[in-house]
Write a protein that holds these residues in place. Sequence first.
Motif, PDB file in Angstrom:
ATOM      1  N   GLN A 111       0.410  -0.230   7.566  1.00 56.46           N
ATOM      2  CA  GLN A 111      -0.394   0.948   7.847  1.00 56.46           C
ATOM      3  C   GLN A 111      -1.103   1.405   6.567  1.00 56.46           C
ATOM      4  O   GLN A 111      -0.518   1.356   5.469  1.00 56.46           O
ATOM      5  N   PRO A 112      -2.364   1.840   6.661  1.00 62.11           N
ATOM      6  CA  PRO A 112      -3.121   2.216   5.455  1.00 62.11           C
ATOM      7  C   PRO A 112      -2.404   3.240   4.578  1.00 62.11           C
ATOM      8  O   PRO A 112      -2.435   3.125   3.349  1.00 62.11           O
ATOM      9  N   LEU A 113      -1.749   4.197   5.193  1.00 62.70           N
ATOM     10  CA  LEU A 113      -1.086   5.233   4.416  1.00 62.70           C
ATOM     11  C   LEU A 113       0.092   4.674   3.626  1.00 62.70           C
ATOM     12  O   LEU A 113       0.305   5.022   2.458  1.00 62.70           O
ATOM     13  N   LEU A 114       0.848   3.770   4.247  1.00 64.39           N
ATOM     14  CA  LEU A 114       1.996   3.169   3.554  1.00 64.39           C
ATOM     15  C   LEU A 114       1.530   2.184   2.482  1.00 64.39           C
ATOM     16  O   LEU A 114       2.168   2.074   1.420  1.00 64.39           O
ATOM     17  N   ARG A 115       0.453   1.459   2.731  1.00 59.26           N
ATOM     18  CA  ARG A 115      -0.082   0.553   1.705  1.00 59.26           C
ATOM     19  C   ARG A 115      -0.576   1.363   0.506  1.00 59.26           C
ATOM     20  O   ARG A 115      -0.393   0.950  -0.648  1.00 59.26           O
ATOM     21  N   ARG A 116      -1.192   2.485   0.783  1.00 55.54           N
ATOM     22  CA  ARG A 116      -1.633   3.334  -0.321  1.00 55.54           C
ATOM     23  C   ARG A 116      -0.439   3.863  -1.112  1.00 55.54           C
ATOM     24  O   ARG A 116      -0.479   3.940  -2.343  1.00 55.54           O
ATOM     25  N   LEU A 117       0.634   4.218  -0.398  1.00 52.02           N
ATOM     26  CA  LEU A 117       1.848   4.681  -1.069  1.00 52.02           C
ATOM     27  C   LEU A 117       2.429   3.579  -1.943  1.00 52.02           C
ATOM     28  O   LEU A 117       2.904   3.836  -3.059  1.00 52.02           O
ATOM     29  N   MET A 118       2.392   2.346  -1.455  1.00 55.65           N
ATOM     30  CA  MET A 118       2.928   1.214  -2.210  1.00 55.65           C
ATOM     31  C   MET A 118       2.131   0.977  -3.494  1.00 55.65           C
ATOM     32  O   MET A 118       2.695   0.658  -4.550  1.00 55.65           O
ATOM     33  N   LEU A 119       0.808   1.160  -3.436  1.00 57.86           N
ATOM     34  CA  LEU A 119      -0.034   0.873  -4.584  1.00 57.86           C
ATOM     35  C   LEU A 119      -0.076   2.033  -5.574  1.00 57.86           C
ATOM     36  O   LEU A 119      -0.078   1.821  -6.787  1.00 57.86           O
ATOM     37  N   GLU A 120      -0.119   3.264  -5.066  1.00 58.52           N
ATOM     38  CA  GLU A 120      -0.298   4.415  -5.942  1.00 58.52           C
ATOM     39  C   GLU A 120       1.022   5.049  -6.374  1.00 58.52           C
ATOM     40  O   GLU A 120       1.084   5.682  -7.433  1.00 58.52           O
ATOM     41  N   ALA A 121       2.058   4.913  -5.581  1.00 54.94           N
ATOM     42  CA  ALA A 121       3.370   5.495  -5.911  1.00 54.94           C
ATOM     43  C   ALA A 121       4.445   4.493  -5.509  1.00 54.94           C
ATOM     44  O   ALA A 121       5.182   4.713  -4.544  1.00 54.94           O
ATOM     45  N   PRO A 122       4.564   3.380  -6.220  1.00 56.30           N
ATOM     46  CA  PRO A 122       5.505   2.321  -5.806  1.00 56.30           C
ATOM     47  C   PRO A 122       6.955   2.779  -5.777  1.00 56.30           C
ATOM     48  O   PRO A 122       7.734   2.338  -4.938  1.00 56.30           O
ATOM     49  N   GLY A 123       7.327   3.654  -6.699  1.00 63.66           N
ATOM     50  CA  GLY A 123       8.697   4.140  -6.692  1.00 63.66           C
ATOM     51  C   GLY A 123       8.988   4.945  -5.429  1.00 63.66           C
ATOM     52  O   GLY A 123      10.044   4.784  -4.804  1.00 63.66           O
ATOM     53  N   THR A 124       8.058   5.819  -5.064  1.00 62.61           N
ATOM     54  CA  THR A 124       8.219   6.598  -3.843  1.00 62.61           C
ATOM     55  C   THR A 124       8.221   5.686  -2.619  1.00 62.61           C
ATOM     56  O   THR A 124       8.973   5.919  -1.659  1.00 62.61           O
ATOM     57  N   TYR A 125       7.376   4.663  -2.636  1.00 59.45           N
ATOM     58  CA  TYR A 125       7.329   3.717  -1.517  1.00 59.45           C
ATOM     59  C   TYR A 125       8.679   3.030  -1.349  1.00 59.45           C
ATOM     60  O   TYR A 125       9.219   2.950  -0.230  1.00 59.45           O
ATOM     61  N   HIS A 126       9.259   2.536  -2.451  1.00 58.79           N
ATOM     62  CA  HIS A 126      10.553   1.862  -2.366  1.00 58.79           C
ATOM     63  C   HIS A 126      11.635   2.834  -1.881  1.00 58.79           C
ATOM     64  O   HIS A 126      12.481   2.474  -1.040  1.00 58.79           O
ATOM     65  N   HIS A 127      11.582   4.040  -2.413  1.00 60.83           N
ATOM     66  CA  HIS A 127      12.534   5.070  -1.975  1.00 60.83           C
ATOM     67  C   HIS A 127      12.389   5.337  -0.464  1.00 60.83           C
ATOM     68  O   HIS A 127      13.393   5.423   0.254  1.00 60.83           O
TER      69      HIS A 127
END
Length: 803
Positions: free
Chosen positions: A540-556
């Motif tokens: 999903q675009p929002l989750l991909r953006r989270l992965m690229l811009e805030a990888p720590g938050t994405y992993h969390h």
Amino acid sequence: MNTKPSDISLKKRFSSNFWILSGILLTVTILSTLILFPTLVVMHTPYKPGDIADKNIKATTDFFVEDKNATSQQREIARNSVLTVYDYDKSLSENLKREINTAFDLPRSVFEQPTASNDNTDSKGIHTLEAKIKKPADIHNEILGLKPEFEKTIGIPVNYGAYKILENEKFSKNISDLITNILSRILRNGVVANKDLLLKGNDKGIVLKTIGTDPEMVVRNLKHFYGLDQAKTMVRIIGEPILKDIDYTVVNLIVDFTQRLIQPNITPNRSETEKRRNDAESLINSTLYRIQRGEMILREGERVTPLHLLKLNALKDQTGKKQALEKGIGTALIIFALLTITYLIHLKYQREILHYQNKNLFFISSVVILFLLILQFFASLAQALAPGAPVTISPASIFYSIPLAAGPMIICQFLGFNIAFPFAIVLSLISAIIFENSYEMCLFFLLNGIMGAYWVQNCKERKGFIQAGVKVGLLNILLATIIDIYMIDFSGFKLLWDWTFAFSGGIIAGIITAGITPLMELSFGYTTDSTLQELANLDQPLLRRLMLEAPGTYHHSVIVGALVEAAASEIGANPLLAKVCGYYHDIGKLKTPLYFIENQKDGKNIHNKLAPSMSCLILTSHVKNGIELAREKKIGQAILDAINQHHGTTLISFFYNKAKQQAKDDQVVNIDNFRYPGPKPQTRETALVMLADVVEAASRTLEHPTAARIQGLVQQLINKLFSDNQLDECPLTLKDLHHIARSFNKILNGIYHHRVEYPDKLTPGEPKEKNGHTDRQQTDTAQNIDSADTENSPSTLKRLGQS
């Protein structure tokens, strides 16, 4: 923390929403009654003469049946008793007399005018008169020139011979007087155009109405009136005594003129006659005979006759409106009682209803109204199409195709099976009114509605609706067969038609559910499992953006999603909803990702340069930012709630303690300024996100994360949130917390499990522990620390998560 809100909160909630709830119940009651009203009129099976009655029909009240033959005879007698109205033109004789005199006066004046003369003046200016007599030729030419005007004035054409006779007689006034005299006598007697028509009413007479003055009289003797032919004959008879001394040629002229000048002065007034007959007919009341209450109108097995149909129609016409009004009031009271009791007993305490109660009740009400409209439409269509079908199809067979099961299926998609079950009961009971309280149809719609909801409760894809529709169709076939066996009705191809329409009803229900669900989802802000399945895709675009811009938050977030999904399965919550909420709960950190420690690099913490209050403001703002982003992307109210509630009103203790350390001696630090704004979690899924968020973040700080340390940490954090009253408004039980802790332990142990070490060279003489690890002392130490921390803490409930 209870399975349901406290009695006090429930009373407060019910009191605050009392008028809204009452308004919704009354609105649904009124609209439902209006939808059902056309079927409340007394309706009986549509029989035709010669049909066999399938049930007894008694008179429900006293009523009257019209004897149409007797009524028709009485009204015909009344019409025939009205005398025909004739108009009598009394002024016709005077008008003709005036026209005749005017016509004769014009040429007569030629003979009566003085003789023309010439003026001669002598040389002395003295006038002398010289008489000059007109020549006969000049008079004849002048008279002849007046002939067209004479004919126009008198109103009849005059041949040259007759005109010559009148010229010879110098248009004698005696001739015109004789003509008018005879004409007046004949018209005074009365002349009709068609005496044969007049004589048809000779036994009753006629009403003779004088034109202009409107006096009227009844004339019984009609023979004395003249017909046109008779009047012409009477001219010579009446004229014989007064014309005996006149030249024969002139007599013939007078008779001819008089005969041709005769006009009817008595004419029938058909419009007035018809009006009087209609008035007389309207005064005759219908001839009725009384049917008493309880009297048998039609017996089962009896052949239907026109008299039976007459009685049935009379019962419907005379008592239908009154009974419809009474039944309308009764139906409204039944529906209101049914809805109210269903709400108070079943819906009032359902967590799916309590959360956004007004919206959920409005949604349920909308579905009730929508499917009552669909039910009424299909029922009316079946009644209209069945008689005109090319093959014999019973309306009852077509009723099986009504997709009423789609209603509970749609409710189940948004509010769950616990709400769909009573909804199916209410809808089937209300629908029975349309089918004249048919027990069979009520049972049919009840069972297929409940099972339809049961089969769609776990649908994750759109095709699942069609599959559920096929299952409902097969169930409908079975139910239709059972009903036919119960009713002992296998006539002709009825069973085959029942199967066909019953199966099509299930398929249509699945299609309607698949089509209406997205509309309801958009209209009411719900999130279905199908949408959650799409949102759970990590692409999903929002989750991909989270992965690229805030990888720590994405992993969390991914780990939190895994934690809450497993825990939701353990306690019976919605695992898919919990996982998606875990994925998206921290999307607000996209606005300022570097202000959160999991996204910081090289150990540089921006907050070291900020005041504690500013740091707290930045941290808490990620909730507001997340809500705004969720609304912008329209990812659903349930996920938005998780973003808004996943921190509750917890304290940001690090910056609170830091603020107290930096505060001066006389400065008081307000603890409320270091709490999240809330609200606290309202649902089990949101509470799971709160617990998993705290546990996952804290587990990263564990040194040597052994099973004992992880278990102690999970227990401590859950107890801390419980003691802080963060779980008071969600329906989690202590048993649920135990299962949640055990599930978290299992997942975290899987993430932080020990791995086998492969040293390049062992130290000589060093003992080799199992699995190549030498951390037993560390584990024991961790257990002792955890034991001390948890068992001696005043907020400890029990050692959670232990088998």
